[in-house]
Design an enzyme around this catalytic site. Structure first.
Site, mmCIF file in Angstrom:
data_model
loop_
_atom_site.group_PDB
_atom_site.id
_atom_site.type_symbol
_atom_site.label_atom_id
_atom_site.label_comp_id
_atom_site.label_asym_id
_atom_site.label_seq_id
_atom_site.Cartn_x
_atom_site.Cartn_y
_atom_site.Cartn_z
ATOM 1 N N TYR A 146 0.664 -1.150 -0.023
ATOM 2 C CA TYR A 146 0.278 -0.105 -0.138
ATOM 3 C C TYR A 146 0.803 1.245 0.278
ATOM 4 O O TYR A 146 1.830 1.060 1.162
ATOM 5 C CB TYR A 146 -1.083 0.447 0.777
ATOM 6 N N ASP A 241 9.310 2.698 -0.349
ATOM 7 C CA ASP A 241 8.555 3.380 -0.200
ATOM 8 C C ASP A 241 8.652 2.833 1.567
ATOM 9 O O ASP A 241 8.304 2.026 2.186
ATOM 10 C CB ASP A 241 7.186 2.866 0.206
ATOM 11 N N LYS A 269 4.584 9.766 8.101
ATOM 12 C CA LYS A 269 4.287 11.468 9.748
ATOM 13 C C LYS A 269 5.487 10.517 11.036
ATOM 14 O O LYS A 269 5.578 11.654 11.597
ATOM 15 C CB LYS A 269 3.187 10.398 10.246
#
Length: 430
Positions: A146, A241, A269
């Site tokens: 994802y 990623d 984050k």
């Protein structure tokens, strides 16, 4: 039997009135495990507390970034100080430069970077950049990985997509999806065949270097090496990623752990200690294609917002201290070994894996190697029973069989022993 939590049940019903599905991110709805979501009132250290005052040892950590634990005193102080100076300026601040310097120092593959407001923005922008740099359209992603919810990436996306039973998202035009080649994860043969067919048409390959959205799947080192070699041979941009693994599995992320150098890297984050932020960066020649240096456009008013930058700086001060990652790894290993022993005691097929402070648990007799293994061999129904049993005993795991789990510096061995004891009790009832 799952305990009824009336306040949480009422809050969920109230939320459904004006929030689609009652949640602002699908996995929060507990669709994968059933029951009513826990509504969190506050958190501190290794614990979250719901609106009824129940305490839970937390292994979600806001999906990874709370590596120091919740509401770390120094981070909170930094956020308060930043807020007193103003919440957002839409203009450069010195703290952005400080954070960029830190990240480039810690991650040698990054010469230049650009801040965003989320991991989704970071991956979307990195792919646009790779296309602009190479002049090619096709991209490769892997089943079960994802990378945020931009259109071309919602193809066999894993995580919440698994929970709602949709391998792809409705609303994504076929013309977008046709440029995305989806391959089985950790499969060198399929990867090689793809490059033989499309190698000179590919702009980039994007992957989670350790998959965390089909639970946790650690690929072979040979897979990473083949990927790096093929991308180099065909002039394809390799994007790691590291929204989930960056500064989590090791200080330098999964690329440091595996010793593989990507061309671009994306972060989420964690670089803001949990506040909304993301970043992408990499080789200078590629990054110089981004506006205002080049013709690939990317922008964001809140990119590099001062609260996230100053919170992240304090967090990195702690992460670069001596022994933190060694301690995280030891605690994670202690926990998963204890869980494995408890499962074996009761004859429950159960496997675990871990790197640094990130770990996976599977109700199966063999560790999965890819999306198909996770979806077809792992017992999601048994996980759902385990999840609710643990929740009743004060242990908060991800409400999905398809999510990784996380350790924090705030977890104590007493917390880990409580978790293992709870698991032993729940295993005995499965």
């Amino acid at each position: 039997m799952t305990h009824i939590r009336p306040t949480n049940e009422k809050l969920f019903n109230d939320a459904k009135r004006h929030i689609a599905g009652g949640v602002n991110s699908p996995v929060r709805a507990f669709a994968g495990v059933g029951g009513v979501p826990v509504f969190v009132q506050r958190a501190k250290g290794a614990y979250i507390y719901d609106t009824e005052g129940h305490a839970y040892i937390d292994y979600v950590g806001s999906w990874g970034p709370m590596i120091l634990g919740h509401a770390h005193d120094k981070v909170i102080d930094a956020v308060k100080a930043a807020a007193e100076d103003g919440l957002s300026f839409g203009a450069p601040t010195p703290s952005e430069t400080t954070m960029a310097d830190l990240i480039c120092q810690i991650v040698p593959s990054i010469d230049l970077l650009r801040m965003t407001s989320s991991g989704t923005e970071a991956t979307m922008s990195a792919i646009r950049l790779a296309r602009g740099y190479t002049g090619r359209d096709k991209i490769v992603k892997f089943e079960g990985c994802y990378h945020g919810h931009s259109d071309s990436l919602l193809v066999k996306a894993g995580s919440g997509m698994l929970d709602i039973g949709e391998p792809t998202s409705k609303g994504v035009p076929a013309d977008f999806a046709k440029h995305t080649v989806t391959l089985p994860y950790n499969d060198i043969e399929a990867l090689t065949a793809c490059f033989e067919k499309f190698g000179d048409e590919l702009a980039c390959v994007i992957l989670e270097p350790i998959a965390g959205n089909m639970n946790m799947v650690i690929p072979s080192h040979e897979f990473h090496q083949a990927l790096r070699r093929l991308c180099t041979e065909h002039g394809v941009v390799l994007i790691f990623d590291e929204v989930m693994t960056g500064f989590r599995v090791a200080l330098g992320g999964a690329q440091a752990h595996f010793g593989i150098t990507p061309d671009l890297t994306t972060f989420g984050k964690i670089i803001g200690a949990g506040l909304p932020v993301g970043a992408f960066g990499g080789k200078r020649e590629i990054m110089e294609c981004i506006a205002p240096l080049g013709g690939v456009y990317q922008a964001g008013t809140l990119s590099g917002n001062p609260l996230a930058m100053r919170a992240g700086k304090v967090m990195f001060d702690e992460l670069t201290g001596e022994g933190l990652y060694e301690s995280l790894s030891k605690k994670t290993d202690y926990l998963i070994k204890g869980l494995k022993v408890a499962a074996d005691k009761h004859g429950i097929p159960f496997e675990t894996c871990a790197v640094g402070g990130m770990f996976g648990i599977f109700f199966t007799d063999q560790l999965p190697k890819n999306f198909n293994d996770v979806a077809s061999r792992c017992d999601a129904k048994k996980f759902a029973k385990f999840f609710h049993g643990m929740l009743d005993l004060g242990i908060y795991l991800a409400p999905s069989a398809f999510e990784a789990a996380f350790m924090s510096a705030a977890h104590t061995y007493e917390d880990l022993d409580k978790t293992i004891e709870a698991a032993d009790q729940v295993f005995s009832q499965l």
